[in-house]
Design a protein around this motif. Structure first.
Motif, short mmCIF file in Angstrom:
data_model
loop_
_atom_site.label_atom_id
_atom_site.label_comp_id
_atom_site.label_asym_id
_atom_site.label_seq_id
_atom_site.Cartn_x
_atom_site.Cartn_y
_atom_site.Cartn_z
N GLN A 234 0.82 -1.22 0.00
CA GLN A 234 0.00 0.00 0.00
C GLN A 234 0.85 1.27 0.00
O GLN A 234 0.31 2.37 0.02
CB GLN A 234 -0.93 0.01 1.23
N GLN B 36 -9.00 -0.98 -4.67
CA GLN B 36 -8.02 -0.11 -4.02
C GLN B 36 -8.69 1.09 -3.38
O GLN B 36 -8.27 1.56 -2.31
CB GLN B 36 -6.97 0.34 -5.03
N HIS C 155 -10.13 0.76 0.25
CA HIS C 155 -9.20 0.75 1.39
C HIS C 155 -8.34 2.01 1.32
O HIS C 155 -7.40 2.09 0.52
CB HIS C 155 -8.32 -0.49 1.37
N PRO D 173 -5.60 4.91 2.83
CA PRO D 173 -4.37 4.76 3.63
C PRO D 173 -4.64 4.71 5.14
O PRO D 173 -3.98 3.97 5.86
CB PRO D 173 -3.56 6.00 3.24
N CYS E 31 -5.91 1.28 6.06
CA CYS E 31 -4.82 0.31 6.02
C CYS E 31 -3.92 0.45 7.25
O CYS E 31 -3.43 -0.55 7.79
CB CYS E 31 -3.99 0.48 4.74
N LYS F 25 -1.77 -2.75 -4.34
CA LYS F 25 -1.90 -1.73 -5.37
C LYS F 25 -1.04 -2.12 -6.57
O LYS F 25 0.17 -2.34 -6.43
CB LYS F 25 -1.45 -0.37 -4.84
#
Length: 439
Positions: free
Chosen positions: A143, A181, A184, A186, A189, A280
């Motif tokens: 990520q 992507q 989720h 940052p 995550c 990613k």
């Protein structure tokens, strides 16, 4: 009937189906092994408590395969086992030790078994004293969650051969990956990493459901602060040669109590499911031979542009001029022939000194792709290949960036023709100026 016994029986049946697929020689009779492993791992999402059960069944089958000399079982089952450990909510010390002993045992086997066994043995040694380490490392890298200025950047590039994959399929895959992507962020995550590390270490001795709710109510800046705290604890536990799981758990326990404070003393809760976000990666239809080169250069520019914006030229420490009290140096340019009789006399050299004030700061010039790639693949600091070169008075050296250079992982989906194109592209990279790329 005991629920744990039922779960163990279900896992056993799925593992046996995988083994039957490995025994079938004819490809047309094989069931999809990837789908079988996927359904096995999905059971961890449905029941986080099944981690110990799944790892126990898999290691038992691996030990049996090694004793009965069924070596073709070992690598597929070992990969499945390690992924299960990464996704599992909690694994006991006994199971960690059992898997570690097995990985050391297969070091006596020929390649590739001993190579894979060594890699996994090293990972398990760290995972045992720092539970959740594999999950944390995978999510942070996939990520691109920045930890500091020297954070390692990693990107996956998927190239599809248009001879086998249509543009419609490529666009569908691109939309699916982008949607996955975007689901989720940052911050989410970072929350996954925090909760997974704490749950993997403390197990049922904490209330992860409460922790998830508390982190959800905090701002992005606060979540990032706790994320950095957890990473520091994980890195510290990894680097300590004499570190133990107990010491690591005590440090995470302190962070856990600080995060949930001033909440009431939490009660214990069941193990909670913590998602493993999809990595990613970018999807490309390989229609242009130079497309791979362009994407690699774009990735390199994105990761290094910030560090290359400003270049500082450091002047060497020289003696002060006794008259002007200023530093001076002889110009780097020389017009003499190098023959002793052509050299100017001492008096002439003294009178022709060039004076220059230190602390020069200039805007870094735009660096072309060849120079950028050359600096990315240059030799280590201190070697002759990494020395500064000057052309027409302008430095071609990119300012020193992070110690860990960015990594682009290229995956090509196609047949033998795509493999040939990849080999041709690799050869063309090496022919480009500064394009000495490693495999």
């Amino acid at each position: 009937m005991d629920l744990s016994a039922t779960e163990a029986d279900m896992v056993f049946q799925k593992v046996q189906a995988i083994l039957r697929g490995l025994d079938i020689q004819h490809p047309t009779q094989q069931s999809d092994p990837g789908m079988l492993r996927w359904t096995l791992h999905k059971s961890l999402d449905r029941n986080p408590n099944s981690g110990n059960i799944m790892v126990g069944v898999l290691i038992k089958e691996l030990e049996k395969a090694e004793q009965e000399d069924n070596l073709h079982y070992i690598i597929p089952l070992l990969h499945t086992l390690m992924y299960a450990i990464t996704k599992a909510a909690y694994i006991s010390d006994e199971l960690y030790e059992r898997v570690y002993v097995f990985c050391k045992k297969i070091l006596t086997l020929p390649k590739p078994y001993c190579t894979i066994g060594l890699d996994y043995a090293q990972r398990l040694k760290t995972e045992k004293k720092v539970p959740g380490f594999s999950y944390q490392k995978m999510v942070v890298l996939e990520q691109n969650l920045k930890r500091d200025l020297n954070h390692h950047q990693d990107k996956v590039l998927l190239f599809l051969d248009p001879a086998l994959i249509s543009e419609a399929v490529c666009n569908t895959l691109l939309r699916e990956t982008q949607a996955s992507q975007m689901s989720h962020s940052p911050v989410s995550c970072m929350t996954y990493v925090i909760t997974n590390c704490i749950q993997a270490s403390l197990g049922k001795d904490c209330n992860i459901e409460l922790l998830q709710q508390v982190l959800k109510d905090k701002s992005a800046e606060e979540v990032e602060i706790w994320f950095q705290e957890v990473l520091l604890v994980v890195e510290r536990g990894e680097q300590e040669s004499a570190g133990t799981r107990q010491r690591h758990s005590e440090r995470l326990q302190e962070i856990y109590k600080k995060v949930i404070s001033p909440q009431e003393e939490p009660g214990m809760s069941k193990l909670q499911r913590i998602p493993l976000p999809s990595p990613k990666f970018s999807v490309h239809l390989w229609t242009d031979d130079d497309q791979l080169w362009k994407e690699l250069m774009l990735f390199m520019r994105e990761t290094l542009t910030t560090d290359a914006e400003t270049e500082y030229v450091k002047e060497p420490e020289l003696s002060l001029d006794p008259e002007g009290n200023e530093q001076h140096r002889i110009s780097v340019w020389s017009n003499d022939s190098g023959i002793e009789r052509d050299l100017a006399g001492t008096e002439e050299k003294e009178s022709s000194k060039l004076y220059r004030k230190p602390c020069i700061k200039k805007k870094g010039a735009d660096v072309d792709s060849a120079v950028l790639l050359q600096n990315l693949t240059k030799a280590p600091k201190g070697s002759r290949a990494a020395t500064l070169q000057r052309l027409s008075g302008q430095s071609t050296e990119v300012p020193t960036g992070p110690d860990k250079l960015p990594t682009a992982r290229v995956v090509v989906l196609g047949d033998d023709r795509a493999l040939g194109r990849l080999a041709k592209a690799y050869y063309s990279f090496r022919e480009k100026p500064g394009g000495h790329i490693g495999p």
